[in-house]
Design an enzyme around this catalytic site. Structure first.
Site, PDB file in Angstrom:
ATOM      1  N   TYR A  24      44.874  48.464  41.188  1.00 13.76           N
ATOM      2  CA  TYR A  24      44.101  49.249  42.354  1.00 13.76           C
ATOM      3  C   TYR A  24      44.851  48.907  43.514  1.00 13.76           C
ATOM      4  O   TYR A  24      44.976  47.864  44.058  1.00 13.76           O
ATOM      5  CB  TYR A  24      42.702  48.653  42.352  1.00 13.76           C
ATOM      6  CG  TYR A  24      41.589  49.961  43.132  1.00 13.76           C
ATOM      7  CD1 TYR A  24      40.873  50.835  42.480  1.00 13.76           C
ATOM      8  CD2 TYR A  24      41.376  49.379  44.499  1.00 13.76           C
ATOM      9  CE1 TYR A  24      40.250  51.613  43.183  1.00 13.76           C
ATOM     10  CE2 TYR A  24      40.327  50.310  45.152  1.00 13.76           C
ATOM     11  CZ  TYR A  24      39.747  51.203  44.493  1.00 13.76           C
ATOM     12  OH  TYR A  24      38.906  52.061  45.074  1.00 13.76           O
ATOM     13  N   GLU A  42      49.025  44.678  31.781  1.00 13.69           N
ATOM     14  CA  GLU A  42      48.720  45.353  32.910  1.00 13.69           C
ATOM     15  C   GLU A  42      49.625  46.465  33.188  1.00 13.69           C
ATOM     16  O   GLU A  42      50.865  46.520  33.036  1.00 13.69           O
ATOM     17  CB  GLU A  42      48.791  44.246  34.227  1.00 13.69           C
ATOM     18  CG  GLU A  42      48.550  44.812  35.394  1.00 13.69           C
ATOM     19  CD  GLU A  42      48.468  44.014  36.756  1.00 13.69           C
ATOM     20  OE1 GLU A  42      47.464  42.992  36.609  1.00 13.69           O
ATOM     21  OE2 GLU A  42      49.452  44.199  37.418  1.00 13.69           O
ATOM     22  N   HIS A  72      46.981  30.137  47.009  1.00 14.45           N
ATOM     23  CA  HIS A  72      47.171  31.448  47.697  1.00 14.45           C
ATOM     24  C   HIS A  72      47.889  31.226  48.900  1.00 14.45           C
ATOM     25  O   HIS A  72      47.561  30.197  49.503  1.00 14.45           O
ATOM     26  CB  HIS A  72      45.493  31.924  47.650  1.00 14.45           C
ATOM     27  CG  HIS A  72      45.685  33.366  48.488  1.00 14.45           C
ATOM     28  ND1 HIS A  72      45.609  33.748  50.004  1.00 14.45           N
ATOM     29  CD2 HIS A  72      45.703  34.605  47.944  1.00 14.45           C
ATOM     30  CE1 HIS A  72      45.836  34.852  50.138  1.00 14.45           C
ATOM     31  NE2 HIS A  72      45.716  35.604  48.969  1.00 14.45           N
ATOM     32  N   GLN A  74      64.569  41.971  40.967  1.00 13.47           N
ATOM     33  CA  GLN A  74      63.016  41.610  40.770  1.00 13.47           C
ATOM     34  C   GLN A  74      62.607  40.347  41.233  1.00 13.47           C
ATOM     35  O   GLN A  74      61.504  40.167  41.600  1.00 13.47           O
ATOM     36  CB  GLN A  74      62.637  41.752  39.318  1.00 13.47           C
ATOM     37  CG  GLN A  74      61.654  43.050  38.897  1.00 13.47           C
ATOM     38  CD  GLN A  74      61.500  42.993  37.334  1.00 13.47           C
ATOM     39  OE1 GLN A  74      62.356  42.837  36.608  1.00 13.47           O
ATOM     40  NE2 GLN A  74      60.278  42.751  37.049  1.00 13.47           N
ATOM     41  N   LYS A 116      33.629  31.801  43.919  1.00 12.51           N
ATOM     42  CA  LYS A 116      33.696  33.202  43.010  1.00 12.51           C
ATOM     43  C   LYS A 116      33.038  33.010  41.810  1.00 12.51           C
ATOM     44  O   LYS A 116      32.080  33.861  41.521  1.00 12.51           O
ATOM     45  CB  LYS A 116      35.138  33.457  42.855  1.00 12.51           C
ATOM     46  CG  LYS A 116      35.944  33.572  44.089  1.00 12.51           C
ATOM     47  CD  LYS A 116      37.224  34.624  43.978  1.00 12.51           C
ATOM     48  CE  LYS A 116      38.550  33.930  44.024  1.00 12.51           C
ATOM     49  NZ  LYS A 116      39.599  35.029  44.135  1.00 12.51           N
TER      50      LYS A 116
END
Ligand code: FAD
Length: 295
Positions: free
Chosen positions: A49, A17, A152, A215, A168
């Protein structure tokens, strides 16, 4: 090429990615990173995005260049939260015109200043609505969506989360990519629950190589993921030395990936964060394993 044909192949696959620059001044360095990662010839590359269109300006251009200039298949992320129908439709038309065939359809995080507002009038509340719209705009798009082995953060429980995930898939999503996780047993448990609920599309495991101590905090804050003691010990011991931490973080991610491949999870997506050296190192650690067929 629709990436589903890569994901349905039982051979181990590794993809990466990248994210677009926030400012035009950073475009050149992102393009350099993209080029170097593409030269590894991964299974595919995805381009993130910005929710609400924030950093989305370059997403499609970068995705298109990965495919056209470097011959690597590409997945363009698209979010819909706080977007109007018109904005999303325009973006879908742009994707159609670009020749990009694969889209990771996301809702996006709700902006902090909108968390308490009435969302009834919003054009999009969930990724399902975007998936249905993409499918209608072009039935040939190969659409993926996000999933969360540790549920989530907005979900009440895993049963509810998986019920919405199933919606989905029913709307047209052909594959799922997971949120980062540092403990593979959590993914195996999640996959079992998915299959039990009748969700049978390929699940791509998302692995984040942590190469700097700071991180960890950011990753946990963003994803709420569990950090196992084995990983905490590694950060405690090596976190103060940049080179050692990087080496240990890459080794941990490699180890996770080998365990996934060994346990039948064939597709792994690395959150390579525009770091070509990290991508190259992980790829070379797995060079004999990748590309071979293990039936
Ligand atoms: P949804 O699928 O809409 O789910 C959000 C929540 O709503 C979940 O709790 C779900 O259970 C619930 N839900 C779903 N459908 C319904 C329904 N019909 N009714 C009620 N509740 C429902 N963010 C970006 O801004 N840009 C990116 O490029 C990006 N890439 C990502 C890639 C991956 C692989 C992952 C895992 C995340 C990515 N994100 C990205 C972050 C993502 O946008 C956030 O996690 C966001 O909060 C949720 O997006 P979603 O598409 O999973 O939302």
């Amino acid at each position: 090429m629709r990436v589903i044909s890569i994901l349905n192949d039982p051979k181990p696959s590794l993809s990466f990615e990248v994210f677009p620059p926030k400012k035009e001044t950073a475009l050149e360095s992102v393009e350099r990173a993209v080029k170097t990662i593409a030269q590894i010839k991964p299974a595919y590359m995805s381009v993130t995005y910005g929710a609400g269109g924030g950093t989305s300006k370059y997403t499609l251009d970068i995705a298109k260049s990965i495919k056209e200039k470097y011959g690597v298949e590409t997945v363009e992320h698209l979010t819909c939260v706080s977007s109007t129908k018109e904005m999303v439709r325009r973006q879908i038309e742009n994707i159609k015109a670009s020749g990009v065939e694969n889209i990771l359809a996301l809702r996006g995080d709700i902006p902090a200043d909108m968390l308490d507002c009435d969302r009834n009038g919003w054009a999009y509340n969930h990724a399902t609505e975007l998936i249905a719209e993409l499918k209608e705009a072009n039935p040939d798009f190969c659409i993926g969506a996000a999933c969360y082995p540790e549920i989530h953060p907005e979900s009440r429980n895993s049963k509810e989360d998986i019920r919405f995930l199933k919606a989905k898939v029913e709307a047209g999503c052909e594959f799922l990519t997971t949120q980062m996780f540092f403990d593979n047993t959590l993914l195996y448990r999640f996959l079992y629950k998915l299959r039990e609920a009748g969700v049978n599309v390929p699940v791509v495991a998302g692995i984040m190589p942590i190469t700097k101590a700071n991180q960890v905090e950011r990753a946990v804050k963003l994803s709420g993921c569990h950090v196992p003691q084995r990983f905490i010990s590694l950060v405690d011991r090596f976190g103060s030395d940049e080179a050692s931490m990087k080496q240990a973080g890459i080794a941990y991610a490699t180890d996770q990936i080998i365990d996934l491949f060994a346990n039948g999870v064939s597709n792994v997506h690395v959150y390579s964060m525009n770091k070509p050296d990290v991508a190259q190192k992980i790829y070379s650690n797995l060079s004999d394993i990748l590309g071979k067929s293990y039936e």
